[in-house]
Design a protein around this motif. Structure first.
Motif, mmCIF file in Angstrom:
data_model
loop_
_atom_site.group_PDB
_atom_site.id
_atom_site.type_symbol
_atom_site.label_atom_id
_atom_site.label_comp_id
_atom_site.label_asym_id
_atom_site.label_seq_id
_atom_site.Cartn_x
_atom_site.Cartn_y
_atom_site.Cartn_z
ATOM 1 N N VAL A 14 24.888 62.170 72.504
ATOM 2 C CA VAL A 14 25.432 62.295 71.146
ATOM 3 C C VAL A 14 26.587 63.299 71.119
ATOM 4 O O VAL A 14 27.622 63.058 70.491
ATOM 5 C CB VAL A 14 24.321 62.684 70.144
ATOM 6 N N LEU A 15 26.434 64.431 71.817
ATOM 7 C CA LEU A 15 27.514 65.418 71.872
ATOM 8 C C LEU A 15 28.749 64.847 72.573
ATOM 9 O O LEU A 15 29.881 65.054 72.114
ATOM 10 C CB LEU A 15 27.038 66.690 72.576
ATOM 11 N N LEU A 16 28.555 64.132 73.661
ATOM 12 C CA LEU A 16 29.686 63.506 74.362
ATOM 13 C C LEU A 16 30.358 62.469 73.480
ATOM 14 O O LEU A 16 31.589 62.412 73.398
ATOM 15 C CB LEU A 16 29.211 62.870 75.669
ATOM 16 N N GLU A 17 29.567 61.685 72.807
ATOM 17 C CA GLU A 17 30.102 60.681 71.891
ATOM 18 C C GLU A 17 30.909 61.334 70.768
ATOM 19 O O GLU A 17 32.004 60.883 70.426
ATOM 20 C CB GLU A 17 28.943 59.881 71.294
ATOM 21 N N GLY A 18 30.389 62.415 70.196
ATOM 22 C CA GLY A 18 31.109 63.137 69.142
ATOM 23 C C GLY A 18 32.430 63.701 69.642
ATOM 24 O O GLY A 18 33.451 63.646 68.951
ATOM 25 N N PHE A 19 32.432 64.243 70.855
ATOM 26 C CA PHE A 19 33.663 64.773 71.442
ATOM 27 C C PHE A 19 34.692 63.665 71.641
ATOM 28 O O PHE A 19 35.881 63.831 71.333
ATOM 29 C CB PHE A 19 33.347 65.468 72.774
ATOM 30 N N LEU A 20 34.265 62.525 72.153
ATOM 31 C CA LEU A 20 35.186 61.411 72.377
ATOM 32 C C LEU A 20 35.730 60.864 71.055
ATOM 33 O O LEU A 20 36.914 60.520 70.958
ATOM 34 C CB LEU A 20 34.501 60.310 73.186
ATOM 35 N N VAL A 21 34.900 60.794 70.026
ATOM 36 C CA VAL A 21 35.368 60.354 68.702
ATOM 37 C C VAL A 21 36.385 61.347 68.152
ATOM 38 O O VAL A 21 37.417 60.962 67.604
ATOM 39 C CB VAL A 21 34.173 60.171 67.735
ATOM 40 N N HIS A 22 36.124 62.657 68.334
ATOM 41 C CA HIS A 22 37.064 63.683 67.887
ATOM 42 C C HIS A 22 38.422 63.526 68.590
ATOM 43 O O HIS A 22 39.471 63.590 67.949
ATOM 44 C CB HIS A 22 36.478 65.074 68.153
ATOM 45 N N LEU A 23 38.398 63.316 69.915
ATOM 46 C CA LEU A 23 39.653 63.109 70.649
ATOM 47 C C LEU A 23 40.384 61.865 70.144
ATOM 48 O O LEU A 23 41.607 61.879 69.970
ATOM 49 C CB LEU A 23 39.376 62.963 72.147
ATOM 50 N N PHE A 24 39.642 60.797 69.896
ATOM 51 C CA PHE A 24 40.273 59.567 69.429
ATOM 52 C C PHE A 24 40.876 59.753 68.039
ATOM 53 O O PHE A 24 41.954 59.239 67.754
ATOM 54 C CB PHE A 24 39.263 58.415 69.442
ATOM 55 N N LEU A 25 40.199 60.501 67.172
ATOM 56 C CA LEU A 25 40.751 60.768 65.835
ATOM 57 C C LEU A 25 42.023 61.605 65.919
ATOM 58 O O LEU A 25 42.979 61.368 65.169
ATOM 59 C CB LEU A 25 39.716 61.451 64.949
ATOM 60 N N LEU A 26 42.059 62.576 66.831
ATOM 61 C CA LEU A 26 43.296 63.346 67.032
ATOM 62 C C LEU A 26 44.427 62.443 67.504
ATOM 63 O O LEU A 26 45.577 62.614 67.095
ATOM 64 C CB LEU A 26 43.064 64.477 68.037
ATOM 65 N N TYR A 27 44.105 61.486 68.344
ATOM 66 C CA TYR A 27 45.106 60.524 68.814
ATOM 67 C C TYR A 27 45.617 59.661 67.661
ATOM 68 O O TYR A 27 46.818 59.443 67.527
ATOM 69 C CB TYR A 27 44.495 59.662 69.919
#
Length: 186
Positions: A14-27
Motif C-alpha cells: 500500500v505504501l509503495l502504491e501510494g508513492f507511485l500514485v504520488h509520482l504519477f500525479l506530480l507527472y
C-alpha cells in the motif's frame, strides 16, 4: 507469525502504491517532465544491462574525460560489494533458522543489490565527461546528469566548501560541484 507477515506485506504494498500514485500525479501536474514509472523502469534496465553486458570501457578520444580514474570510487565499490556478500550470508543463515519464509526474499534482495552496485559502477566507468565544440555533457551513472553550453559558464575555479556550525555543507546557489568520489592519496 504468518498473519504479521501478511499484514506487513500488505502495508508495504500500500505504501509503495501510494508513492507511485504520488509520482504519477506530480507527472500529470507537470512538475516532473518524464513519466516516473517509465523512468524508474528504464534506469533499472540500464543498471542491469551494465551489470551483465557492458564491462569494456570505450576507446578514449580527446574530448572525453573519465572522472573515476584517479578517485577512490573503485575501493568504495569493492567495500560495498564485500559488505553486501557478508551481510547476505549472515542474514540468510540467521533468517533460515528464525524466519524461513523471509530468508529467500532477503537473499534475492541482497543478490539484486550486488548486481545493482556492479551495474552502477560500470555505468559510471562508461559515461565520461564529454566536451564538444559548444557544450559539456556530464553524467554520473544514472544518478545525476547535466548538460550545458560554454556560454552558461561565468567562471571555473576550484571548489571551496563551506560548513555550518553543525558540520553540514553549505551549498552555494548557482554553483555545480562535479565529483564521483574524492581523490585517493597518491
Amino acid at each position: 507469525m504468518e498473519t504479521r507477515l501478511i499484514v506487513t506485506g500488505v502495508i508495504l504494498v500500500v505504501l509503495l502504491e501510494g508513492f507511485l500514485v504520488h509520482l504519477f500525479l506530480l507527472y500529470r501536474k507537470g512538475k516532473i517532465t518524464e513519466n516516473p514509472l517509465l523512468l524508474i523502469y528504464k534506469k533499472e534496465l540500464k543498471i542491469l544491462f551494465y551489470a551483465f553486458f557492458k564491462w569494456k570501457i570505450p576507446s578514449r578520444n580527446p574530448e572525453t574525460f573519465y572522472y573515476h580514474k584517479n578517485s577512490s570510487y573503485f575501493w568504495l565499490y569493492l567495500a560495498l560489494i564485500h559488505e553486501q556478500v557478508i551481510e547476505m550470508i549472515v542474514f540468510h543463515i540467521y533468517l533460515r533458522k528464525e524466519e524461513p519464509e523471509i530468508a529467500l526474499a532477503m537473499l534475492l534482495l541482497h543478490i539484486y543489490s550486488v548486481f545493482y552496485i556492479m551495474g552502477d559502477y560500470n555505468l559510471l566507468r562508461n559515461t565520461p565527461i564529454i566536451v564538444k565544440k559548444d557544450a559539456i555533457h556530464i553524467k554520473i551513472g544514472v544518478r545525476r546528469e547535466l548538460n550545458f553550453s560554454f556560454g552558461d559558464i561565468d567562471k571555473i575555479q576550484p571548489a571551496k566548501l563551506k560548513y555550518n556550525n553543525s558540520g553540514g555543507i553549505i551549498h552555494e546557489k548557482g554553483v555545480f560541484h562535479a565529483t564521483a568520489f574524492p581523490e585517493g592519496a597518491n
